[in-house]
Design an enzyme around this catalytic site. Sequence first.
Site, short mmCIF file in Angstrom:
data_model
loop_
_atom_site.label_atom_id
_atom_site.label_comp_id
_atom_site.label_asym_id
_atom_site.label_seq_id
_atom_site.Cartn_x
_atom_site.Cartn_y
_atom_site.Cartn_z
N GLN A 106 0.82 -0.91 0.12
CA GLN A 106 0.30 0.65 -0.13
C GLN A 106 1.34 1.18 -0.10
OE1 GLN A 106 -3.48 -0.56 2.90
NE2 GLN A 106 -2.12 -2.06 3.54
N ASN A 107 2.36 1.04 0.02
CA ASN A 107 2.94 2.34 0.63
C ASN A 107 3.62 2.81 -0.68
OD1 ASN A 107 2.90 1.54 2.73
ND2 ASN A 107 4.85 0.44 2.89
N ASP A 109 6.72 4.49 -1.03
CA ASP A 109 7.61 5.40 -0.73
C ASP A 109 8.39 4.94 -1.77
OD1 ASP A 109 7.81 3.35 2.05
OD2 ASP A 109 8.15 2.87 0.57
N HIS A 124 -1.45 1.61 -4.35
CA HIS A 124 -1.61 2.97 -4.18
C HIS A 124 -0.33 3.77 -4.87
CE1 HIS A 124 -3.49 1.67 -0.14
NE2 HIS A 124 -4.34 1.69 -1.33
N CYS A 153 2.74 19.13 -16.38
CA CYS A 153 3.14 18.04 -17.52
C CYS A 153 4.22 18.22 -18.27
CB CYS A 153 2.18 17.26 -17.58
SG CYS A 153 2.42 15.98 -19.55
N GLY A 193 2.48 -4.51 8.68
CA GLY A 193 2.32 -2.72 9.56
C GLY A 193 1.57 -2.84 8.79
N SER A 195 -2.79 -1.09 9.49
CA SER A 195 -3.63 -0.81 10.43
C SER A 195 -5.33 -2.01 9.78
CB SER A 195 -4.21 0.30 10.49
OG SER A 195 -4.30 0.97 9.39
N ASN A 219 2.35 -6.66 13.56
CA ASN A 219 1.23 -5.56 13.31
C ASN A 219 2.45 -4.43 14.32
OD1 ASN A 219 0.60 -3.24 12.07
ND2 ASN A 219 -0.86 -3.33 13.49
N ALA A 237 8.32 -3.94 13.16
CA ALA A 237 8.62 -5.25 12.15
C ALA A 237 9.88 -5.35 12.33
CB ALA A 237 8.03 -4.53 10.19
C1 BV8 Z 1 -12.03 1.94 -3.31
C2 BV8 Z 1 -2.55 6.46 -1.34
C3 BV8 Z 1 -13.59 1.65 -4.70
C4 BV8 Z 1 -2.31 7.57 -1.73
C5 BV8 Z 1 -3.89 5.21 -0.03
C6 BV8 Z 1 -16.60 5.84 2.11
C7 BV8 Z 1 -16.16 7.26 0.71
C8 BV8 Z 1 -15.18 7.12 -0.54
C9 BV8 Z 1 -14.37 5.97 -0.24
C10 BV8 Z 1 -14.95 4.67 0.78
C11 BV8 Z 1 -15.83 4.85 1.74
N1 BV8 Z 1 -15.59 4.02 2.55
C12 BV8 Z 1 -14.71 3.29 2.13
C13 BV8 Z 1 -13.82 3.97 1.16
C14 BV8 Z 1 -12.60 2.81 0.35
C15 BV8 Z 1 -12.14 3.91 1.17
C16 BV8 Z 1 -10.98 3.65 2.09
O1 BV8 Z 1 -10.98 2.25 2.10
N2 BV8 Z 1 -11.62 4.57 3.15
C17 BV8 Z 1 -11.31 4.45 4.24
C18 BV8 Z 1 -10.30 5.05 5.60
C19 BV8 Z 1 -12.52 4.00 5.63
N3 BV8 Z 1 -10.79 3.18 -0.32
C20 BV8 Z 1 -10.90 3.82 -0.87
O2 BV8 Z 1 -11.03 4.79 -1.36
C21 BV8 Z 1 -10.17 2.80 -2.12
N4 BV8 Z 1 -10.65 2.85 -3.65
O3 BV8 Z 1 -12.41 1.47 -2.37
O4 BV8 Z 1 -12.79 2.88 -4.75
C22 BV8 Z 1 -14.84 3.09 -4.08
C23 BV8 Z 1 -14.48 3.95 -4.90
C24 BV8 Z 1 -15.83 5.15 -4.00
C25 BV8 Z 1 -16.21 5.00 -3.05
C26 BV8 Z 1 -16.60 3.42 -2.34
C27 BV8 Z 1 -15.44 2.59 -2.49
C28 BV8 Z 1 -8.28 3.94 -2.32
C29 BV8 Z 1 -7.74 3.55 -0.91
C30 BV8 Z 1 -6.56 4.15 -1.05
C31 BV8 Z 1 -6.69 5.43 -0.87
N5 BV8 Z 1 -5.07 6.07 -0.39
N6 BV8 Z 1 -2.62 6.27 -0.47
C32 BV8 Z 1 -1.15 8.91 -0.64
O5 BV8 Z 1 0.18 7.94 -0.17
O6 BV8 Z 1 -0.71 10.43 -0.09
S1 BV8 Z 1 -4.22 4.95 1.62
C33 BV8 Z 1 -2.96 5.37 2.63
O7 BV8 Z 1 -3.87 4.01 3.55
C34 BV8 Z 1 -1.72 4.41 2.59
O8 BV8 Z 1 -1.70 3.96 0.98
C35 BV8 Z 1 -1.51 3.60 3.46
O9 BV8 Z 1 -0.87 2.65 3.38
C36 BV8 Z 1 -3.16 3.62 3.37
C37 BV8 Z 1 -3.60 2.38 4.62
O10 BV8 Z 1 -3.20 2.59 5.86
P1 BV8 Z 1 -1.75 1.72 6.49
O11 BV8 Z 1 -0.79 1.18 5.42
O12 BV8 Z 1 -2.39 1.05 7.15
O13 BV8 Z 1 -1.17 2.80 7.52
P2 BV8 Z 1 -2.17 3.45 8.80
O14 BV8 Z 1 -0.99 4.40 9.49
O15 BV8 Z 1 -3.18 3.31 8.80
O16 BV8 Z 1 -0.61 2.38 9.81
C38 BV8 Z 1 0.47 1.40 10.32
C39 BV8 Z 1 0.15 -0.18 11.03
O17 BV8 Z 1 1.35 -0.07 11.37
C40 BV8 Z 1 -0.80 0.91 11.98
O18 BV8 Z 1 -1.47 -0.51 12.66
C41 BV8 Z 1 0.70 0.55 13.27
O19 BV8 Z 1 0.24 -0.19 14.60
C42 BV8 Z 1 1.65 -0.16 12.69
N7 BV8 Z 1 3.21 0.32 13.16
C43 BV8 Z 1 3.76 1.59 13.16
N8 BV8 Z 1 4.95 1.18 13.61
C44 BV8 Z 1 5.50 -0.35 12.83
C45 BV8 Z 1 3.99 -0.64 12.91
N9 BV8 Z 1 3.94 -2.19 12.41
C46 BV8 Z 1 5.12 -2.79 12.72
N10 BV8 Z 1 6.56 -1.72 13.06
C47 BV8 Z 1 6.55 -0.63 13.02
N11 BV8 Z 1 7.82 0.08 13.45
#
Ligand code: BV8
Length: 245
Positions: A106-107, A109, A124, A153, A193, A195, A219, A237
């Site tokens: 999902q990253n 980077d 992503h 562009c 890694g 959520s 995680n 991790a």
């Molecule tokens: C889609 C790119 C169909 C950009 C990202 C209502 C309206 C509209 C949409 C939705 C809705 N409800 C649901 C949706 C769907 C939506 C969604 O899921 N929303 C969520 C928030 C409710 N998804 C979408 O829109 C996706 N498309 O579904 O299309 C659709 C279309 C319209 C309407 C419905 C459906 C597209 C999603 C992609 C979004 N883009 N990134 C950018 O990066 O700028 S997502 C973004 O979140 C990043 O990619 C990130 O990677 C990703 C997920 O987060 P995590 O990677 O899990 O990161 P997070 O910080 O959350 O957690 C980190 C974890 O690591 C923690 O648990 C922590 O404990 C742990 N951690 C920390 N340190 C460590 C560790 N673990 C191990 N070691 C460590 N050291």
Amino acid sequence: MSGDNIQHNIQKARELIAGAANICVLTGAGISQESGVPTFRGEDGLWRQYRAEELATPEAFYKDPKLVWEWYDSRREIISKAKPNPAHYALAELEEKTPAFSLITQNIDGLHRLAGSKNIVEIHGNIWQTRCTLTGVVEENHDVPLKELPPKCAETGELARPNVVWFGEMIPAAVIDQCLNFIESCELMLIIGTSALVQPAASMGVAAKQRGKPVIELNLDPTPNTGFYDISLQGKAGEILPQIV
Ligand code: BV8
């Protein structure tokens, strides 16, 4: 989680990994946290007073492309200084020694590729690519800082956007199909890694379970999917992954 329980689970995970000839891995922002890249929902996830979900949307971009690009420019600056950590290298090493291996991240980077991973799907997108808002042409752009905000562009002079998938945008169907094929053909899935809040990535581990595949989660914190999986390792991790691959 008590120490000996962790050690027991690490041993179980090690055995599952050693016995798998086809492994699919899904990673999220947590795997880059130890490289100094802020996660999305951790305390370091805010920028100015904005949350990621507010800026990583087409609406935010078209309302204020400069603001959204300032956010990406600041992230590019941080990521340009980030190095892969032992967790990234452990996955690259695991890929080397596993007959079939797929890495869904999902990253955006690019740290998995820097660490030497090969078979990567960046579901992503990638922060080092821009996309023309008129033609969709994708360009590599590694300028830190960006020469102009918002960037244009090079071919058309039109507004360029980050080549990433925003909230509310679809991940290309071909990419989803590729991920499902990886999940279908794997013998074991590792989820590291993340959520497990963002769809469709958050459903991939469940899809693996529904297909009878064992799933190991690693995680820092428990997630909504933790109870679903065969093994859930709670910790960093960069510390645990090198112990199990
Ligand atoms: C889609 C790119 C169909 C950009 C990202 C209502 C309206 C509209 C949409 C939705 C809705 N409800 C649901 C949706 C769907 C939506 C969604 O899921 N929303 C969520 C928030 C409710 N998804 C979408 O829109 C996706 N498309 O579904 O299309 C659709 C279309 C319209 C309407 C419905 C459906 C597209 C999603 C992609 C979004 N883009 N990134 C950018 O990066 O700028 S997502 C973004 O979140 C990043 O990619 C990130 O990677 C990703 C997920 O987060 P995590 O990677 O899990 O990161 P997070 O910080 O959350 O957690 C980190 C974890 O690591 C923690 O648990 C922590 O404990 C742990 N951690 C920390 N340190 C460590 C560790 N673990 C191990 N070691 C460590 N050291």
